[in-house]
Design an enzyme around this catalytic site. Structure first.
Site, PDB file in Angstrom:
ATOM      1  N   ASP A   1       0.526  -0.990   0.124  1.00 53.08           N
ATOM      2  CA  ASP A   1      -0.006   0.483  -0.125  1.00 53.08           C
ATOM      3  C   ASP A   1       0.974   1.175   0.270  1.00 53.08           C
ATOM      4  O   ASP A   1       2.099   1.744   0.453  1.00 53.08           O
ATOM      5  CB  ASP A   1      -1.186   0.128   1.387  1.00 53.08           C
ATOM      6  CG  ASP A   1      -2.026  -1.263   1.456  1.00 53.08           C
ATOM      7  OD1 ASP A   1      -1.953  -1.550   0.484  1.00 53.08           O
ATOM      8  OD2 ASP A   1      -2.934  -1.390   2.437  1.00 53.08           O
TER       9      ASP A   1
ATOM     10  N   HIS B   1       3.837  -2.146   3.185  1.00 56.23           N
ATOM     11  CA  HIS B   1       2.893  -0.312   3.257  1.00 56.23           C
ATOM     12  C   HIS B   1       4.301  -0.145   2.235  1.00 56.23           C
ATOM     13  O   HIS B   1       6.085  -0.730   2.378  1.00 56.23           O
ATOM     14  CB  HIS B   1       3.772   0.338   3.818  1.00 56.23           C
ATOM     15  CG  HIS B   1       2.168   0.490   4.252  1.00 56.23           C
ATOM     16  ND1 HIS B   1       1.396  -0.655   5.447  1.00 56.23           N
ATOM     17  CD2 HIS B   1       1.129   0.356   4.184  1.00 56.23           C
ATOM     18  CE1 HIS B   1       0.143  -0.952   6.380  1.00 56.23           C
ATOM     19  NE2 HIS B   1       0.071   0.261   5.452  1.00 56.23           N
TER      20      HIS B   1
HETATM   21 ZN   LIG Z   1      -2.821   2.625   3.218  1.00 52.27          ZN
END
Ligand SMILES: [Zn+2]
Length: 211
Positions: free
Chosen positions: A32, A176
């Site tokens: 992400d 992430h």
């Molecule tokens: Zn996010």
């Protein structure tokens, strides 16, 4: 909503049209918040080296700032998903704002790369019942997760604990691609690969894992 590693069954049942696990008993890696200079390049190198295809939930504003990284993600056979334009919490903005965030990011990918986005992931894992209506309008499938690694806390021990305790053969793993994980992202991916091998789990491609 905050989940510890794997969201509760009752929530998964209430939002049955969302994907919480892969459909083919393979592990899916998702990243992400990118693209992000400093992490995305090294991540792509590692994935290429290990022959893994992943799903990148990108932010429109980061695609706008770093189109060359976005291009590389696409060219190397990964899938791009919509993570809104500016990481807005869906439950805190109006429907119109949410709709515009989705559309702007979809249009950006279409205009720059002639790329059609199929998947969505809500920032901070927040969603409300009307989320579904807007996603349907844009033909997007909401991809949640079954394994939160807490990598954005930047603590590798914590990631290690979550992977070792909760990795399953149908896990959708969230990581992430951001400054917050710069120091641990490579090791986190390598650890997942190692743990998957140990348990005979296959790391799959988005196209197979989500159909
Ligand atoms: Zn996010």
């Amino acid at each position: 909503m905050k989940f510890l590693y794997d969201p509760p069954q009752i929530l998964k049942a209430a939002f049955g049209s969302f994907l919480w696990n892969t459909k083919n008993e393979e592990v899916l890696l998702t990243f992400d918040d990118g693209p992000n200079p400093g992490t995305t390049e090294k991540l792509l190198d590692l994935l290429r080296n290990k022959n893994i295809k992943a799903l990148f939930f990108c932010l429109g504003e980061n695609i706008n700032k770093h189109p060359e990284l976005c291009k590389r993600i696409i060219e190397e056979g990964h899938t791009i998903g919509n993570h809104t334009y500016s990481h807005k919490k869906i439950n805190e903005v109006s429907r119109e704002v949410f709709d515009a965030e989705i559309e702007r990011t979809n249009n950006l990918l279409k205009d720059k790369f002639n790329y059609d986005i199929k998947y969505f992931r809500p920032p901070h894992g927040r969603f409300i019942f009307s989320t579904n209506i807007i996603l349907k309008k844009h033909n997007l499938v909401n991809v949640m997760w079954s394994l939160l690694t807490w990598d954005y806390k930047g603590n590798f021990n914590r990631v290690q604990k979550s992977i070792q305790n909760y990795l399953k053969n149908n896990s959708i793993v969230v990581l992430h691609d951001s400054d917050k994980t710069e120091l641990i992202l490579q090791d986190s991916v390598k650890l997942i690969i190692k743990e998957a091998e140990k348990r005979n789990f296959k790391i799959g491609e988005p196209v197979n894992c989500l159909k």
